[in-house]
Design a protein around this motif. Structure first.
Motif, PDB file in Angstrom:
ATOM      1  N   LEU A   1       1.722  14.051  -1.638  1.00  0.00           N
ATOM      2  CA  LEU A   1       2.316  12.747  -2.004  1.00  0.00           C
ATOM      3  C   LEU A   1       3.332  12.875  -3.429  1.00  0.00           C
ATOM      4  O   LEU A   1       4.242  12.048  -3.101  1.00  0.00           O
ATOM      5  N   ASP A   2       2.859  13.358  -4.237  1.00  0.00           N
ATOM      6  CA  ASP A   2       3.803  13.539  -5.339  1.00  0.00           C
ATOM      7  C   ASP A   2       5.075  14.216  -5.286  1.00  0.00           C
ATOM      8  O   ASP A   2       6.039  13.617  -5.684  1.00  0.00           O
ATOM      9  N   PHE A   3       4.938  15.271  -4.685  1.00  0.00           N
ATOM     10  CA  PHE A   3       5.988  15.979  -4.264  1.00  0.00           C
ATOM     11  C   PHE A   3       6.864  15.333  -3.457  1.00  0.00           C
ATOM     12  O   PHE A   3       8.346  15.378  -3.594  1.00  0.00           O
ATOM     13  N   SER A   4       6.602  14.928  -2.280  1.00  0.00           N
ATOM     14  CA  SER A   4       7.332  14.024  -1.538  1.00  0.00           C
ATOM     15  C   SER A   4       7.834  12.783  -2.234  1.00  0.00           C
ATOM     16  O   SER A   4       9.132  12.261  -1.865  1.00  0.00           O
TER      17      SER A   4
ATOM     18  N   LEU B   1      -6.190   8.001   0.786  1.00  0.00           N
ATOM     19  CA  LEU B   1      -5.822   7.542   2.054  1.00  0.00           C
ATOM     20  C   LEU B   1      -5.566   6.154   2.113  1.00  0.00           C
ATOM     21  O   LEU B   1      -4.774   5.685   2.986  1.00  0.00           O
ATOM     22  N   LYS B   2      -6.525   5.115   1.471  1.00  0.00           N
ATOM     23  CA  LYS B   2      -6.115   3.747   1.472  1.00  0.00           C
ATOM     24  C   LYS B   2      -4.731   3.143   0.890  1.00  0.00           C
ATOM     25  O   LYS B   2      -3.949   2.534   1.693  1.00  0.00           O
ATOM     26  N   GLY B   3      -4.327   3.961  -0.143  1.00  0.00           N
ATOM     27  CA  GLY B   3      -2.854   3.839  -0.651  1.00  0.00           C
ATOM     28  C   GLY B   3      -1.884   4.271   0.482  1.00  0.00           C
ATOM     29  O   GLY B   3      -0.902   3.603   0.784  1.00  0.00           O
ATOM     30  N   VAL B   4      -2.043   5.277   1.448  1.00  0.00           N
ATOM     31  CA  VAL B   4      -1.191   5.613   2.445  1.00  0.00           C
ATOM     32  C   VAL B   4      -1.291   4.551   3.595  1.00  0.00           C
ATOM     33  O   VAL B   4      -0.251   4.095   3.886  1.00  0.00           O
ATOM     34  N   GLU B   5      -2.462   4.115   3.741  1.00  0.00           N
ATOM     35  CA  GLU B   5      -2.473   3.201   4.769  1.00  0.00           C
ATOM     36  C   GLU B   5      -1.757   1.843   4.512  1.00  0.00           C
ATOM     37  O   GLU B   5      -0.807   1.409   5.205  1.00  0.00           O
ATOM     38  N   SER B   6      -1.886   1.691   3.174  1.00  0.00           N
ATOM     39  CA  SER B   6      -1.105   0.428   2.641  1.00  0.00           C
ATOM     40  C   SER B   6       0.404   0.395   2.733  1.00  0.00           C
ATOM     41  O   SER B   6       1.250  -0.549   2.848  1.00  0.00           O
ATOM     42  N   LYS B   7       0.924   1.738   2.558  1.00  0.00           N
ATOM     43  CA  LYS B   7       2.262   1.969   2.465  1.00  0.00           C
ATOM     44  C   LYS B   7       2.847   2.196   3.983  1.00  0.00           C
ATOM     45  O   LYS B   7       3.884   1.717   4.320  1.00  0.00           O
ATOM     46  N   LEU B   8       2.165   2.923   4.819  1.00  0.00           N
ATOM     47  CA  LEU B   8       2.814   3.307   6.119  1.00  0.00           C
ATOM     48  C   LEU B   8       1.995   2.301   7.234  1.00  0.00           C
ATOM     49  O   LEU B   8       2.656   2.510   8.357  1.00  0.00           O
ATOM     50  N   GLY B   9       1.008   1.666   7.006  1.00  0.00           N
ATOM     51  CA  GLY B   9       0.251   1.000   7.840  1.00  0.00           C
ATOM     52  C   GLY B   9      -0.810   1.780   8.703  1.00  0.00           C
ATOM     53  O   GLY B   9      -1.710   1.199   9.413  1.00  0.00           O
ATOM     54  N   PHE B  10      -0.884   3.149   8.602  1.00  0.00           N
ATOM     55  CA  PHE B  10      -2.047   3.900   8.931  1.00  0.00           C
ATOM     56  C   PHE B  10      -2.044   5.299   8.122  1.00  0.00           C
ATOM     57  O   PHE B  10      -0.920   5.268   7.402  1.00  0.00           O
ATOM     58  N   ALA B  11      -3.193   6.037   8.347  1.00  0.00           N
ATOM     59  CA  ALA B  11      -3.103   7.226   7.458  1.00  0.00           C
ATOM     60  C   ALA B  11      -2.897   8.283   8.506  1.00  0.00           C
ATOM     61  O   ALA B  11      -3.761   8.672   9.467  1.00  0.00           O
ATOM     62  N   PRO B  12      -1.952   8.929   8.629  1.00  0.00           N
ATOM     63  CA  PRO B  12      -1.631  10.210   9.753  1.00  0.00           C
ATOM     64  C   PRO B  12      -2.763  11.117   9.361  1.00  0.00           C
ATOM     65  O   PRO B  12      -3.130  11.564   8.505  1.00  0.00           O
TER      66      PRO B  12
END
Length: 182
Positions: free
Chosen positions: A48-51, A20-31
């Motif tokens: 995340l891997d498939f996407s 989740l922290k990785g998602v936040e750092s990439k997107l600015g928030f965790a959907p």
């Protein structure tokens, strides 16, 4: 109403928190969809891997969003329609292109062929004719691109079904109602 809990990135632990922290750092928030998937870090990691793998393929980000919008409209997934409308805008889709994509249409003939095929795949649970499939090749899609179209459909089916069953709260601006064509 959510059936599964959306984890808070601040209070999540272990692999769930790291993802989740990785998602936040990439997107600015965790959907919320990812926060809910994080109940099983294996599921979130798989998503995340498939996407991520598909983002490195031949299909543009814009076209991948168009496919996701077509699939999400057929499945009436409010969460994915909101998310992919918002993301679509960030990759250059106009409001008209978003609406057209939801209908499985495009002003571009090649895209229109693929989006119509996408509607057929989803509506008919992947039971398509040889003739319907051959239209992709005739439109100029390579075997690799056709494979990626199918993979993008599958990824969006997963997220649509996940959101329907999990009852994920929509945390993107709601998608507008799709106006009927006159």
């Amino acid at each position: 109403m959510p059936r599964l809990t959306a984890l808070n990135p601040e209070t999540a632990t272990g692999q769930a928190q790291r993802l989740l922290k990785g998602v936040e750092s990439k997107l600015g928030f965790a959907p919320n969809i990812m926060r809910t998937m994080a109940n099983s870090p294996a599921v979130l990691q798989g998503y995340l891997d498939f996407s991520g793998a598909l983002s490195k393929g031949h299909l543009s980000a814009k076209f991948r969003e168009q496919i996701a919008l077509t699939v999400s409209e057929v499945n009436d997934c409010r969460y994915c329609l909101a998310a992919h409308s918002a993301i679509g805008r960030t990759v250059g889709l106009s409001e008209e292109a978003i609406s057209d994509s939801r209908r499985g249409e495009s002003l571009d003939t090649k895209e229109a062929t693929a989006l119509a095929f996408t509607r057929q795949v989803v509506s008919n649970r992947a039971q398509v004719t040889d003739e319907e499939f051959a239209k992709l090749s005739k439109a100029g899609f390579t075997d690799g691109e056709m494979t990626e179209i199918l993979a993008n459909i599958a990824l969006t089916l997963f997220t649509n079904y996940f959101n329907h069953v999990a009852g994920t709260d929509v945390d993107f601006p709601a998608a507008s109602e799709l106006e009927a064509r006159v």
